[in-house]
Design a protein around this motif. Structure first.
Motif, PDB file in Angstrom:
ATOM      1  N   ALA A 271       0.823  -1.210   0.000  1.00 52.24           N
ATOM      2  CA  ALA A 271       0.000   0.000   0.000  1.00 52.24           C
ATOM      3  C   ALA A 271       0.856   1.260   0.000  1.00 52.24           C
ATOM      4  N   ALA A 272       2.056   1.179   0.598  1.00 56.62           N
ATOM      5  CA  ALA A 272       2.950   2.337   0.654  1.00 56.62           C
ATOM      6  C   ALA A 272       3.757   2.515  -0.615  1.00 56.62           C
ATOM      7  N   VAL A 353      20.721   1.990  10.641  1.00 59.60           N
ATOM      8  CA  VAL A 353      21.756   1.074  11.108  1.00 59.60           C
ATOM      9  C   VAL A 353      21.134   0.223  12.210  1.00 59.60           C
ATOM     10  N   GLY A 354      21.042  -1.080  11.962  1.00 59.36           N
ATOM     11  CA  GLY A 354      20.307  -1.952  12.862  1.00 59.36           C
ATOM     12  C   GLY A 354      18.884  -2.142  12.361  1.00 59.36           C
ATOM     13  N   PRO A 355      18.129  -3.051  12.993  1.00 57.36           N
ATOM     14  CA  PRO A 355      16.755  -3.311  12.546  1.00 57.36           C
ATOM     15  C   PRO A 355      15.890  -2.061  12.643  1.00 57.36           C
ATOM     16  N   VAL A 356      15.050  -1.849  11.641  1.00 58.56           N
ATOM     17  CA  VAL A 356      14.157  -0.697  11.637  1.00 58.56           C
ATOM     18  C   VAL A 356      12.754  -1.153  12.008  1.00 58.56           C
ATOM     19  N   GLU A 357      12.104  -0.385  12.855  1.00 63.24           N
ATOM     20  CA  GLU A 357      10.728  -0.692  13.266  1.00 63.24           C
ATOM     21  C   GLU A 357       9.784  -0.350  12.120  1.00 63.24           C
ATOM     22  N   MET A 358       8.801  -1.228  11.874  1.00 65.25           N
ATOM     23  CA  MET A 358       7.974  -1.101  10.684  1.00 65.25           C
ATOM     24  C   MET A 358       7.201   0.205  10.658  1.00 65.25           C
ATOM     25  N   GLY A 359       6.666   0.627  11.790  1.00 68.25           N
ATOM     26  CA  GLY A 359       5.941   1.896  11.811  1.00 68.25           C
ATOM     27  C   GLY A 359       6.827   3.067  11.435  1.00 68.25           C
ATOM     28  N   THR A 360       8.073   3.047  11.919  1.00 68.30           N
ATOM     29  CA  THR A 360       9.030   4.101  11.579  1.00 68.30           C
ATOM     30  C   THR A 360       9.329   4.101  10.090  1.00 68.30           C
ATOM     31  N   LEU A 361       9.553   2.919   9.526  1.00 65.22           N
ATOM     32  CA  LEU A 361       9.866   2.821   8.106  1.00 65.22           C
ATOM     33  C   LEU A 361       8.728   3.365   7.252  1.00 65.22           C
ATOM     34  N   LEU A 362       7.506   2.947   7.531  1.00 61.42           N
ATOM     35  CA  LEU A 362       6.385   3.386   6.704  1.00 61.42           C
ATOM     36  C   LEU A 362       6.107   4.873   6.866  1.00 61.42           C
ATOM     37  N   ALA A 363       6.319   5.392   8.072  1.00 63.74           N
ATOM     38  CA  ALA A 363       6.162   6.839   8.265  1.00 63.74           C
ATOM     39  C   ALA A 363       7.213   7.604   7.459  1.00 63.74           C
ATOM     40  N   VAL A 365       8.629   6.529   4.693  1.00 61.15           N
ATOM     41  CA  VAL A 365       8.255   6.412   3.281  1.00 61.15           C
ATOM     42  C   VAL A 365       7.247   7.491   2.915  1.00 61.15           C
ATOM     43  N   GLU A 366       6.260   7.671   3.761  1.00 64.51           N
ATOM     44  CA  GLU A 366       5.239   8.690   3.499  1.00 64.51           C
ATOM     45  C   GLU A 366       5.838  10.090   3.524  1.00 64.51           C
ATOM     46  N   GLU A 367       6.784  10.326   4.464  1.00 61.79           N
ATOM     47  CA  GLU A 367       7.361  11.659   4.629  1.00 61.79           C
ATOM     48  C   GLU A 367       8.383  11.996   3.548  1.00 61.79           C
ATOM     49  N   TYR A 368       9.240  11.036   3.221  1.00 61.96           N
ATOM     50  CA  TYR A 368      10.380  11.337   2.365  1.00 61.96           C
ATOM     51  C   TYR A 368      10.395  10.592   1.030  1.00 61.96           C
ATOM     52  N   GLY A 369       9.482   9.651   0.823  1.00 66.23           N
ATOM     53  CA  GLY A 369       9.592   8.775  -0.331  1.00 66.23           C
ATOM     54  C   GLY A 369       9.194   9.364  -1.653  1.00 66.23           C
ATOM     55  N   PHE A 370       8.301  10.353  -1.677  1.00 69.44           N
ATOM     56  CA  PHE A 370       7.723  10.775  -2.954  1.00 69.44           C
ATOM     57  C   PHE A 370       7.712  12.277  -3.181  1.00 69.44           C
ATOM     58  N   LYS A 371       8.068  13.057  -2.206  1.00 72.05           N
ATOM     59  CA  LYS A 371       7.991  14.511  -2.382  1.00 72.05           C
ATOM     60  C   LYS A 371       9.200  15.174  -1.730  1.00 72.05           C
ATOM     61  N   PRO A 372       9.640  16.310  -2.273  1.00 70.15           N
ATOM     62  CA  PRO A 372      10.773  17.026  -1.676  1.00 70.15           C
ATOM     63  C   PRO A 372      10.420  17.525  -0.283  1.00 70.15           C
ATOM     64  N   VAL A 373      11.370  17.415   0.630  1.00 68.86           N
ATOM     65  CA  VAL A 373      11.197  17.912   1.990  1.00 68.86           C
ATOM     66  C   VAL A 373      12.294  18.942   2.242  1.00 68.86           C
TER      67      VAL A 373
END
Length: 426
Positions: A271-272, A353-363, A365-373
Motif C-alpha cells: 500500500a505504501a 543502522v540496525g533493525p528498523v521498526e515497521m511503523g518508523t519505516l512506513l512513516a 516512506v510517506e514523509e520522504y519517499g515521494f515529495k521534496p522535503v
C-alpha cells in the motif's frame, strides 16, 4: 598541525597534509587532543595558579571545545556547561561547594552607552578586599557565559561599595548592598532593583539512553545514487516507487528477524508503494543458503511481492560501502542489518543502522519517499534547521575511482559545482 605561510601564494604540502590528517581524525571519531585531560587552575592571588583539575573533578578525558558558566540552579554560585566534539557532547557540572558563603550578582543596563553595556567594568569592595569583573560578549571559544556578573564574597554578608565604569561614560557608585541577591543597575539611576537568589532542587532527570549501535539517520541533504547501481538492484521500472535496500546475511539473527517483520507487513508495504531488495552480503559459497533462508521467510507471499532477493557482487558492495562511508563517516565493515531508504527520484533519504521498526519505516516512506522535503524541517529530532549541508561529491567520486568504480565516479563528478572545491549542495 602545520600553519599556512603568509608569504606563499598557495597552501604548502605540509599545510594540506595537516588538514587532511585532522579531517580524517574527525571523520573516524578519534580525539583531536589525544585523550589529553581537561585542566582547571585556581588563582592563588599571589601571581601564581594551582592545578586543581583532579580535586574539582574537572579532569575529564573528553575532546573538549567550549565551556560556559551560569547560575543554572539559582543559588548564587556559578555552575558550568562543557561542550565536547565527541561524546559525551554535553556535560553539566552543578556547583554545590558554596556552603555558608555569600555571593552577589549584577545585571547592567546602559542608557547613554549601548543597552547591554558590553565592556563595562564592575568593582566590588568589602573592607580592604576588592573584586573586579568586566562584562564581555563571548568569553570563550564558541561559547557565551551568562551576562550577569557574579562575585563570591566569602563570609561577608554585605558589600560596602560597587563602582561601575560604563563604556564611554562616567563611573557610577552604589553603597551598602546586601549579599544574596542579583541587582539590576541602570546607567544614570541611583536606585537599583534586586531579586533574591531563589535556589531550587534539580531533578536527576531521565536515565541516559541505553548504549546501542542502532541509528536512524535522516539526511539533511539527500544523496542521489547512480543509475548503474539502482538498475542493477531494482531493474527498470516505469512506476513511481520508494525503494529500500536492506543489507543482510543468513548468519545474522537480527537480520532474519527484520526480514520476517518486512514479510509480515507485506500488505502495508504494498500500500505504501515501497519496493524492497533484500541484498545478501554473504560470501558466494553461502548464496544458496541465503536464498533458502529468504524463501523460508517469504513463503506464501507470491511472486509479485515487493520484497525481492538479490546477492551483492563485489562491484555493488564497493559502491554501497563508499556511499555509506560518505554518509556516516564510519570506516570499517558495514554493520548488519543496514538499510537505505531511497525516494522515487533515486536519492538516499534515510539510513537505518540496525533493525528498523515497521511503523518508523512506513512513516518515513510517506514523509520522504515521494515529495521534496525542505532542509528546514528535516531531522530525526524535534527542531528546525535553517540550512542544508553541502555534499562533497568530489571526494566521493575520488573514493569510487580508487575502488575501480569509474562509471559511478563520473556520475558524482558531474554533480560537482565548479569553483566550490568539489562541493555541491544538490
Amino acid at each position: 598541525m602545520a600553519s599556512r605561510s603568509p608569504t606563499e601564494s598557495g597552501p604548502t604540502d605540509g599545510y594540506v597534509r595537516g588538514w587532511v590528517a585532522m579531517t580524517q581524525l574527525m571523520d573516524t571519531g578519534w580525539s583531536w587532543s589525544g585523550h589529553e585531560r581537561d585542566v582547571s587552575f585556581l588563582n592563588l592571588k599571589d601571581g601564581t595558579f594551582a592545578d586543581v583539575s583532579a580535586v574539582t573533578g574537572l579532569d575529564f578525558e573528553d575532546d573538549g571545545r567550549s565551556v560556559a558558566s551560569t547560575d543554572w540552579d539559582g543559588d548564587g554560585d556559578l555552575d558550568m556547561w562543557l561542550r565536547n566534539r565527541s561524546g559525551p557532547q554535553l556535560r553539566f557540572l552543578q556547583n554545590n561547594a558554596g556552603g555558608e558563603r555569600h555571593s552577589i550578582a549584577f545585571e547592567l543596563s546602559g542608557t547613554t552607552c549601548h543597552r547591554d553595556a558590553i565592556g563595562a567594568v564592575v568593582e566590588v569592595s568589602v573592607g580592604d578586599r576588592r573584586w573586579i569583573r568586566t562584562l564581555m560578549a563571548g568569553d570563550g571559544y564558541l561559547s557565551q557565559s551568562t551576562k550577569r556578573l557574579y562575585f563570591g564574597l566569602g563570609d561577608a554578608s554585605r558589600v560596602d561599595r560597587v563602582v561601575v565604569r560604563w563604556p564611554g561614560g562616567d563611573p557610577q557608585t552604589w553603597i551598602d548592598l546586601d549579599a544574596g541577591s542579583c541587582y539590576r543597575l541602570m546607567q544614570g539611576s541611583t536606585a537599583p532593583t534586586s531579586t533574591a537568589f531563589q535556589p531550587f532542587q534539580m531533578d536527576a532527570g531521565p536515565p541516559p539512553p541505553a548504549v546501542s549501535d542502532a541509528a536512524r539517520v535522516v539526511l539533511r541533504t539527500p544523496l542521489p545514487l547512480p543509475d548503474t547501481l539502482l538498475s542493477g538492484l531494482f531493474g527498470k521500472s516505469n512506476r513511481p516507487t520508494a525503494r529500500l535496500v536492506n543489507l543482510w546475511a543468513q548468519w545474522c539473527g537480527p537480520c532474519i528477524g527484520e526480514l520476517k517483520g518486512l514479510a509480515a507487513a507485506h500488505e502495508r508495504i504494498d500500500a505504501a508503494k515501497l519496493e524492497i531488495v533484500a541484498l545478501s552480503v554473504d560470501k558466494p559459497e553461502k548464496h544458496a543458503a541465503a536464498l533458502a533462508t529468504f524463501n523460508e521467510v517469504v513463503a506464501g507471499l507470491g511472486e509479485d511481492r515487493r520484497l525481492k532477493f538479490r546477492t551483492a557482487d563485489e562491484a555493488t558492495m564497493e559502491t554501497i560501502d563508499a556511499v555509506l562511508r560518505h554518509l556516516l563517516y564510519k570506516p570499517g565493515e558495514t554493520p548488519l542489518p543496514t538499510s537505505l531508504l531511497i525516494d522515487s527520484d533515486g536519492a538516499v533519504q534515510v539510513v537505518y543502522v540496525g533493525p528498523v521498526e515497521m511503523g518508523t519505516l512506513l512513516a518515513d516512506v510517506e514523509e520522504y519517499g515521494f515529495k521534496p522535503v525542505p532542509a528546514a524541517t528535516r531531522g530525526a529530532y524535534p527542531g528546525r534547521w535553517y540550512f542544508g549541508i553541502r555534499r562533497d561529491f568530489g571526494s566521493l567520486a575520488d573514493e569510487l575511482r580508487q575502488r575501480g568504480r569509474v562509471d559511478e565516479a563520473r556520475f558524482y563528478d558531474a554533480l560537482v559545482q565548479p569553483g566550490r572545491d568539489g562541493d555541491a549542495s544538490k
